[in-house]
Design a protein around this motif. Structure first.
Motif, mmCIF file in Angstrom:
data_model
loop_
_atom_site.group_PDB
_atom_site.id
_atom_site.type_symbol
_atom_site.label_atom_id
_atom_site.label_comp_id
_atom_site.label_asym_id
_atom_site.label_seq_id
_atom_site.Cartn_x
_atom_site.Cartn_y
_atom_site.Cartn_z
ATOM 1 N N SER A 115 0.824 -1.205 0.000
ATOM 2 C CA SER A 115 0.000 0.000 0.000
ATOM 3 C C SER A 115 0.860 1.257 0.000
ATOM 4 N N CYS A 116 1.930 1.261 0.804
ATOM 5 C CA CYS A 116 2.838 2.408 0.855
ATOM 6 C C CYS A 116 3.509 2.615 -0.499
ATOM 7 N N TYR A 117 3.968 1.531 -1.113
ATOM 8 C CA TYR A 117 4.606 1.599 -2.435
ATOM 9 C C TYR A 117 3.632 2.156 -3.469
ATOM 10 N N GLN A 118 2.410 1.658 -3.463
ATOM 11 C CA GLN A 118 1.407 2.106 -4.420
ATOM 12 C C GLN A 118 1.093 3.589 -4.247
ATOM 13 N N GLN A 119 0.991 4.030 -3.000
ATOM 14 C CA GLN A 119 0.715 5.445 -2.742
ATOM 15 C C GLN A 119 1.850 6.335 -3.235
ATOM 16 N N LEU A 120 3.089 5.899 -3.029
ATOM 17 C CA LEU A 120 4.223 6.702 -3.486
ATOM 18 C C LEU A 120 4.281 6.769 -5.009
ATOM 19 N N GLU A 142 11.415 3.760 3.697
ATOM 20 C CA GLU A 142 12.450 2.895 4.269
ATOM 21 C C GLU A 142 12.045 2.390 5.650
ATOM 22 N N MET A 143 11.429 3.254 6.451
ATOM 23 C CA MET A 143 11.019 2.833 7.794
ATOM 24 C C MET A 143 9.877 1.827 7.741
ATOM 25 N N VAL A 144 8.926 2.025 6.824
ATOM 26 C CA VAL A 144 7.848 1.043 6.662
ATOM 27 C C VAL A 144 8.427 -0.296 6.219
ATOM 28 N N LEU A 145 9.366 -0.262 5.277
ATOM 29 C CA LEU A 145 10.005 -1.483 4.798
ATOM 30 C C LEU A 145 10.672 -2.240 5.944
ATOM 31 N N LEU A 146 11.460 -1.541 6.747
ATOM 32 C CA LEU A 146 12.149 -2.199 7.861
ATOM 33 C C LEU A 146 11.157 -2.743 8.883
ATOM 34 N N ASP A 147 10.110 -1.980 9.177
ATOM 35 C CA ASP A 147 9.084 -2.463 10.112
ATOM 36 C C ASP A 147 8.440 -3.746 9.601
ATOM 37 N N GLU A 148 8.087 -3.762 8.319
ATOM 38 C CA GLU A 148 7.409 -4.919 7.739
ATOM 39 C C GLU A 148 8.296 -6.163 7.740
ATOM 40 N N LEU A 149 9.595 -5.963 7.615
ATOM 41 C CA LEU A 149 10.520 -7.092 7.574
ATOM 42 C C LEU A 149 10.952 -7.545 8.964
ATOM 43 N N GLY A 150 10.473 -6.846 9.994
ATOM 44 C CA GLY A 150 10.851 -7.207 11.358
ATOM 45 C C GLY A 150 12.147 -6.581 11.819
ATOM 46 N N TYR A 151 12.630 -5.567 11.081
ATOM 47 C CA TYR A 151 13.883 -4.899 11.416
ATOM 48 C C TYR A 151 13.641 -3.459 11.866
ATOM 49 N N ALA A 195 9.129 9.920 15.662
ATOM 50 C CA ALA A 195 7.811 10.546 15.560
ATOM 51 C C ALA A 195 7.440 10.897 14.123
ATOM 52 N N GLY A 196 8.351 10.637 13.172
ATOM 53 C CA GLY A 196 8.088 10.971 11.777
ATOM 54 C C GLY A 196 8.155 12.451 11.487
ATOM 55 N N GLU A 197 8.830 13.199 12.346
ATOM 56 C CA GLU A 197 8.937 14.653 12.187
ATOM 57 C C GLU A 197 10.242 14.976 11.454
ATOM 58 N N LEU A 198 10.165 15.000 10.132
ATOM 59 C CA LEU A 198 11.359 15.137 9.299
ATOM 60 C C LEU A 198 11.427 16.485 8.592
ATOM 61 N N GLN A 199 10.788 17.495 9.163
ATOM 62 C CA GLN A 199 10.759 18.800 8.501
ATOM 63 C C GLN A 199 12.116 19.503 8.537
ATOM 64 N N GLN A 200 12.883 19.318 9.612
ATOM 65 C CA GLN A 200 14.149 20.021 9.761
ATOM 66 C C GLN A 200 15.259 19.340 8.951
ATOM 67 N N ARG A 204 16.440 15.321 8.776
ATOM 68 C CA ARG A 204 16.431 14.533 7.538
ATOM 69 C C ARG A 204 17.810 13.945 7.257
ATOM 70 N N ALA A 205 18.854 14.744 7.482
ATOM 71 C CA ALA A 205 20.214 14.247 7.257
ATOM 72 C C ALA A 205 20.538 13.107 8.214
ATOM 73 N N ALA A 206 20.125 13.244 9.470
ATOM 74 C CA ALA A 206 20.361 12.178 10.449
ATOM 75 C C ALA A 206 19.586 10.921 10.075
ATOM 76 N N ALA A 207 18.337 11.092 9.623
ATOM 77 C CA ALA A 207 17.519 9.945 9.223
ATOM 78 C C ALA A 207 18.141 9.223 8.034
ATOM 79 N N LYS A 208 18.668 9.989 7.083
ATOM 80 C CA LYS A 208 19.305 9.384 5.915
ATOM 81 C C LYS A 208 20.512 8.552 6.326
ATOM 82 N N GLN A 209 21.366 9.108 7.189
ATOM 83 C CA GLN A 209 22.554 8.388 7.652
ATOM 84 C C GLN A 209 22.161 7.139 8.441
#
Length: 249
Positions: A115-120, A142-151, A195-200, A204-209
């Motif tokens: 569903s996430c893939y289709q929406q994107l 990426e976070m949805v993917l890791l959650d779904e895979l148990g990681y 919290a999914g708060e990636l506005q700053q 975003r840079a920290a999340a990417k790393q």
């Protein structure tokens, strides 16, 4: 193993030539996860010069048969117009497809990830007006993917001690144990990512790393070719400047 499946929704992730006129295709489907199949005679052209090859980023109604791991695709009917992505939008799509192709096991359904893939894909639009995904959208996928895979990331407490993360603290993150006292990330950044708060930009840079480190760990040495292609594109003379919010993985 199911002998025959009819009318399953799905997308093409990857294809390569198979024998003289067929393709070996990897499909991402709603109820059966990733499926590998032979699409026969799809590399032949009709009398009108048209090819029946499947296109990426297009939803199909799929039917296949076969008892083993390798199925035989018997029907693929497009349910929407094809998305012919270019430049940054194309690299976004290739990255999503390769993550699923590399990390999702065959015949392991993940409806939420689908569903996430289709929406994107719906965010791209069509043709010349297609827009790339921004960094926040890529990180959320990426976070949805890791959650779904148990990681899934654990970002509310330290991985070993179980102590709550402190906004004023400094931490490292290890894919196999979680957050530990360190220096690479602030607690404030990790809590914002959770919290999914990636506005700053700094978050975003920290999340990417962080996500690149965790994904690379689970790739176990496999290379993501979409990253290499994107770096080559940026180094080429024809690459256009990309706003920060549109930079890719």
């Amino acid at each position: 193993m199911v002998d025959r499946v009819e009318g399953e929704a799905g997308y093409l992730l990857h294809s390569r030539p198979y024998r003289e006129s067929s393709q070996l295709v990897d499909l991402f489907t709603l109820n059966h996860g990733r499926v590998r199949a032979v699409a026969k005679a799809t590399r032949q052209r009709s009398k009108r010069g048209a090819s029946s090859a499947l296109l990426p980023f297009c939803c199909y109604q799929l039917s296949w048969r076969g008892r083993g791991e390798l199925k035989s695709l018997v029907r693929a009917e497009a349910l929407e117009p094809g998305r012919f992505l270019r430049e940054q939008a194309l690299f976004s799509g290739l990255y999503l497809n390769e993550l699923i192709f590399r990390l999702v096991h065959e015949h392991d359904p993940h409806p939420q990830l689908y569903s996430c893939y289709q929406q994107l894909l719906g965010q791209f639009g069509y043709g010349a007006a297609a827009q790339p995904l921004d960094e926040a959208q890529l990180r959320q996928f990426e976070m949805v993917l890791l959650d779904e895979l148990g990681y899934g990331l654990v970002l509310d407490c330290e991985g070993v001690s179980g102590k709550p993360l402190l906004a004023a603290g400094r931490y490292d993150y290890r894919a196999d144990t979680g957050a530990v006292p360190g220096r690479h990330f602030s607690g404030e950044q990790l809590l914002a990512i959770a919290a999914g708060e990636l506005q700053q930009p700094q978050v975003r840079a920290a999340a990417k790393q962080l996500l690149r480190t965790v994904i690379d760990f689970h790739l176990d040495g496999k290379t993501l070719h979409s990253r290499a292609l994107y770096r080559h594109y940026l180094d080429s003379d024809t690459a256009q400047p990309i706003p920060f919010a549109q930079r890719q993985p």
